[in-house]
Design a protein around this motif. Structure first.
Motif, mmCIF file in Angstrom:
data_model
loop_
_atom_site.group_PDB
_atom_site.id
_atom_site.type_symbol
_atom_site.label_atom_id
_atom_site.label_comp_id
_atom_site.label_asym_id
_atom_site.label_seq_id
_atom_site.Cartn_x
_atom_site.Cartn_y
_atom_site.Cartn_z
ATOM 1 N N TRP A 155 45.598 -47.841 22.775
ATOM 2 C CA TRP A 155 44.603 -46.806 22.480
ATOM 3 C C TRP A 155 44.412 -46.675 20.977
ATOM 4 O O TRP A 155 43.278 -46.540 20.487
ATOM 5 C CB TRP A 155 45.065 -45.469 23.058
ATOM 6 N N ALA A 156 45.512 -46.691 20.210
ATOM 7 C CA ALA A 156 45.417 -46.577 18.754
ATOM 8 C C ALA A 156 44.658 -47.754 18.157
ATOM 9 O O ALA A 156 43.883 -47.586 17.204
ATOM 10 C CB ALA A 156 46.816 -46.470 18.152
ATOM 11 N N GLU A 157 44.874 -48.948 18.705
ATOM 12 C CA GLU A 157 44.110 -50.113 18.234
ATOM 13 C C GLU A 157 42.623 -49.910 18.459
ATOM 14 O O GLU A 157 41.782 -50.335 17.642
ATOM 15 C CB GLU A 157 44.576 -51.385 18.955
ATOM 16 N N ILE A 181 53.188 -49.684 9.155
ATOM 17 C CA ILE A 181 54.332 -49.979 10.012
ATOM 18 C C ILE A 181 53.879 -50.552 11.339
ATOM 19 O O ILE A 181 54.457 -51.517 11.847
ATOM 20 C CB ILE A 181 55.163 -48.697 10.238
ATOM 21 N N TYR A 182 52.819 -49.989 11.886
ATOM 22 C CA TYR A 182 52.339 -50.435 13.198
ATOM 23 C C TYR A 182 51.224 -51.455 13.105
ATOM 24 O O TYR A 182 50.676 -51.864 14.133
ATOM 25 C CB TYR A 182 51.864 -49.222 14.010
ATOM 26 N N GLN A 183 50.892 -51.851 11.868
ATOM 27 C CA GLN A 183 49.836 -52.843 11.644
ATOM 28 C C GLN A 183 48.521 -52.416 12.304
ATOM 29 O O GLN A 183 47.809 -53.227 12.898
ATOM 30 C CB GLN A 183 50.284 -54.214 12.173
ATOM 31 N N LEU A 184 48.217 -51.140 12.163
ATOM 32 C CA LEU A 184 46.947 -50.606 12.676
ATOM 33 C C LEU A 184 45.884 -50.556 11.593
ATOM 34 O O LEU A 184 44.688 -50.583 11.885
ATOM 35 C CB LEU A 184 47.167 -49.198 13.240
ATOM 36 N N ALA A 185 46.308 -50.454 10.353
ATOM 37 C CA ALA A 185 45.384 -50.466 9.217
ATOM 38 C C ALA A 185 46.201 -50.786 7.973
ATOM 39 O O ALA A 185 47.388 -50.464 7.891
ATOM 40 C CB ALA A 185 44.686 -49.121 9.067
ATOM 41 N N PHE A 186 45.569 -51.410 7.004
ATOM 42 C CA PHE A 186 46.235 -51.803 5.762
ATOM 43 C C PHE A 186 45.454 -51.183 4.605
ATOM 44 O O PHE A 186 44.335 -51.604 4.302
ATOM 45 C CB PHE A 186 46.323 -53.319 5.652
ATOM 46 N N VAL A 235 58.958 -52.984 13.021
ATOM 47 C CA VAL A 235 59.265 -53.146 11.610
ATOM 48 C C VAL A 235 60.434 -52.237 11.304
ATOM 49 O O VAL A 235 60.318 -51.022 11.400
ATOM 50 C CB VAL A 235 58.057 -52.785 10.725
ATOM 51 N N THR A 236 61.571 -52.783 10.957
ATOM 52 C CA THR A 236 62.753 -51.983 10.677
ATOM 53 C C THR A 236 62.928 -51.855 9.183
ATOM 54 O O THR A 236 63.088 -52.856 8.491
ATOM 55 C CB THR A 236 64.008 -52.636 11.284
ATOM 56 N N PRO A 237 62.866 -50.656 8.624
ATOM 57 C CA PRO A 237 63.086 -50.480 7.198
ATOM 58 C C PRO A 237 64.452 -51.009 6.807
ATOM 59 O O PRO A 237 65.446 -50.725 7.454
ATOM 60 C CB PRO A 237 62.991 -48.959 7.007
ATOM 61 N N GLY A 238 64.517 -51.753 5.722
ATOM 62 C CA GLY A 238 65.786 -52.293 5.299
ATOM 63 C C GLY A 238 65.678 -53.017 3.979
ATOM 64 O O GLY A 238 64.624 -53.034 3.345
ATOM 65 N N PRO A 239 66.752 -53.647 3.545
ATOM 66 C CA PRO A 239 66.773 -54.305 2.242
ATOM 67 C C PRO A 239 65.720 -55.395 2.111
ATOM 68 O O PRO A 239 65.270 -55.680 1.007
ATOM 69 C CB PRO A 239 68.201 -54.868 2.162
#
Length: 573
Positions: free
Chosen positions: A416-418, A450-455, A543-547
């Motif tokens: 739906w978000a897409e 994060i969800y690659q819905l918009a850049f 997408v996992t936040p990390g180093p």
């Protein structure tokens, strides 16, 4: 007091003969604060038989009787006075206004009363009960009472800086009137809310916070995650040191308790009563609150009643959306309406995911239709010409920041978000990322990346480089125009203590993680220059936040990271 003075018929007879000695003596007796109850009863009984003679030529005598403090006296006095007053007003309606004014003025507490607190409260309760009994009888006896009474209630309403106890007593009595004069409920609510609005604009958020010594730096709370030692993360502030805020707090609690008691019978929502009250409050909101700038708290009475039934919340959103879509409305009213929508669906816990999706879908659909009206070659970013467009975009971004987790964890939420095609909105020629509030834009950019819905990062960096002040000439010379949308979020965190107890359980605070800057070059022009928002149990690309992204994520220490605004507008940093 001589027996002749008690014989009002004799007094009036002498007065018609030109002998005014007894007449003047009677007026002097009535004006005596030490007048005995038994003497007053005798005078009232005698005067009741002469009511037809009390025409306009006896206004002074009647006025002296109306100044008598009768509601707190013996039951015999109250009974005789009530009987006399009803006879007088029904026989001579030209005394109706004066009689009603006398009754209304008794809604205020008697400052001359002595005794213990319990005795004072009991005496005041007795007085108010007697006043309402007489007022009810007058309204049933004289049909024009409601027409005459409402202007008197407005003119006799105490000034907002009068002692708080006076305001409490008067407004409490006002809310008793609709129980026997239901046609006056809507104008009475309008009168009360008008006073709440006056108090609200005199107690903005910044002053409440400054009074308690907790002035917050927006960047510290939002980004550095350092809060002052006396900052309460749950936004519960003691307003006792701010005079207007204290009054607003008490009266908001009074109004919301009245709303609850009217809509609920034995802890069960009475739908007919609730629906009727909602319609009246919506009209009050439209007339008193919506057109007013700089309100922070008084609009929450609509927030509160909408929590009773989902259909009320849906109706409120539909009302606001209808106002926004009306092209004949003033632009500022259209912007305000959509600001209420965005703030309402973001902050209200009782807004279901279905309602949220429906509302956001309508706003996104409107934005796409708006963009289709212009060719890419003829449209340019311009707040003055496209203010409603930017306001809707900001409401979409704001709501998505707050509810992204709910949306994406729902069934088919990611698909739906897409389907919203957010990338088309952020890359359009009108460039909403440039005109919307920077903190909303930054947070929205983090969530959608994060969800690659918009850049959005490239556009944000380009906007930063291309921001040029625009000057316009007015009568005072040159003034610099801001390119940032001047809007506000009406349901920013509720700061009042007493009434807040009714709002906080219904209120959503921002639960995403604070956005964190990346290590290294502060002027990076790629995604590394943005902030990330924690999203647990993500739907869609993981997408996992990390180093590996160049920074170390830290958990939030504050409960509401989008608590950065003051209505109307935000503190631009």
């Amino acid at each position: 007091m001589t027996p002749e003075v008690c014989n009002v018929s004799l007094v009036l007879h002498h007065w018609t003969q030109g002998e005014t000695k007894l007449y003047d003596a009677l007026i002097e007796v009535l004006n005596d604060p030490k007048l005995q109850a038994r003497d007053l009863v005798l005078i009232l009984q005698s005067m009741r038989g002469c009511v037809t003679q009390l025409d306009r030529t006896h206004e002074v005598l009647v006025g002296s009787l109306m100044k008598v403090n009768w509601p707190t006296q013996e039951e015999s006095v109250i009974k005789e006075y009530r009987s006399f007053l009803l006879n007088l007003l029904s026989a001579h309606t030209f005394y109706l206004k004066a009689g009603l004014r006398m009754l209304v003025m008794h809604f205020l507490p008697d400052t001359s009363e002595n005794g213990t607190e319990a005795e004072t409260i009991a005496l005041a309760d007795k007085k108010f009960i007697n006043i309402h009994l007489v007022l009810r009888a007058v309204s049933s006896l004289i049909p024009m009472t409601t027409t005459v009474l409402m202007p008197l209630l407005s003119s006799c309403c105490p000034f907002i800086l009068r002692p708080l106890h006076h305001l409490q007593c008067f407004f409490t009595n006002l809310l008793q009137i609709p129980t026997y004069m239901p046609s006056l409920r809507q104008p009475i609510l309008e009168l009360i809310v008008s006073r709440l609005v006056q108090l609200d604009v005199r107690s903005p958020r910044c002053e409440i916070e400054l009074t308690e010594g907790i002035k917050q730096e927006v960047d510290q709370v939002m980004f550095e995650m350092e809060v002052p030692s006396n900052y309460q993360g749950d936004n519960k502030l003691d307003t006792s040191e701010h005079v207007e805020a204290e009054r607003l707090d008490v009266l908001m609690e009074l109004l919301m308790k009245y709303i609850h008691d009217t809509a609920y019978k034995d802890d069960v929502c009475d739908w007919d009563s609730c629906k009727k009250l909602y319609r009246e409050l919506l009209l009050v909101f439209e007339r008193m609150v919506l057109p007013t700038c700089a309100t922070s708290h008084c609009q929450f009475f609509m927030f509160y009643i909408c929590s009773f039934k989902p259909v009320l919340a849906d109706g409120f959103i539909d009302y606001l959306w209808t106002r926004f879509q009306n092209p004949n409305s003033e632009t500022v009213f259209r912007q305000t309406s959509v600001a209420y929508i965005g703030s309402f669906i973001s902050r209200a816990k009782f807004i279901s995911i279905k309602t949220l999706k429906t509302c956001m879908g309508l706003m996104v659909e409107w934005v796409h239709r708006y963009l289709e009206q212009f060719s890419a070659e003829t449209v340019f970013p311009d707040i003055s010409h496209h203010a409603p467009f930017y306001s809707v975009c900001q409401a979409i971004f704001y709501a998505f920041c707050f509810r992204s987790k709910d949306i994406l964890e729902s069934k088919k939420g990611y698909k739906w978000a897409e389907g919203l095609h957010l990338q088309r909105i952020v890359t359009c020629r009108l460039n909403p990322l440039r005109s919307c509030l920077p903190l909303v834009v930054e947070t929205f950019s983090s969530v959608t990346r994060i969800y690659q819905l918009a850049f959005c990062d490239t556009i944000i960096e380009k906007n930063k480089r291309c921001t040029i002040p625009v000057s316009t000439q007015n009568n005072d010379g040159f003034a610099v125009q801001t390119e940032i949308l001047e809007s506000f979020f009406p349901f920013d965190p509720y700061l009042l203590n007493r009434s807040g107890e009714l709002i906080w359980p219904l209120y959503r605070e921002y639960t995403g993680a604070a956005v964190s800057t990346l290590h290294g070059n502060q002027d990076m022009q790629t995604e590394d220059d943005d902030f990330l928002t924690e999203m647990e149990n993500k739907v869609g690309p993981s997408v996992t936040p990390g180093p590996h992204l160049g920074f170390t994520w830290k958990p939030p220490t504050s409960t509401d990271f989008l608590n950065y605004g003051t209505s109307p507008g935000f503190k631009h940093v």
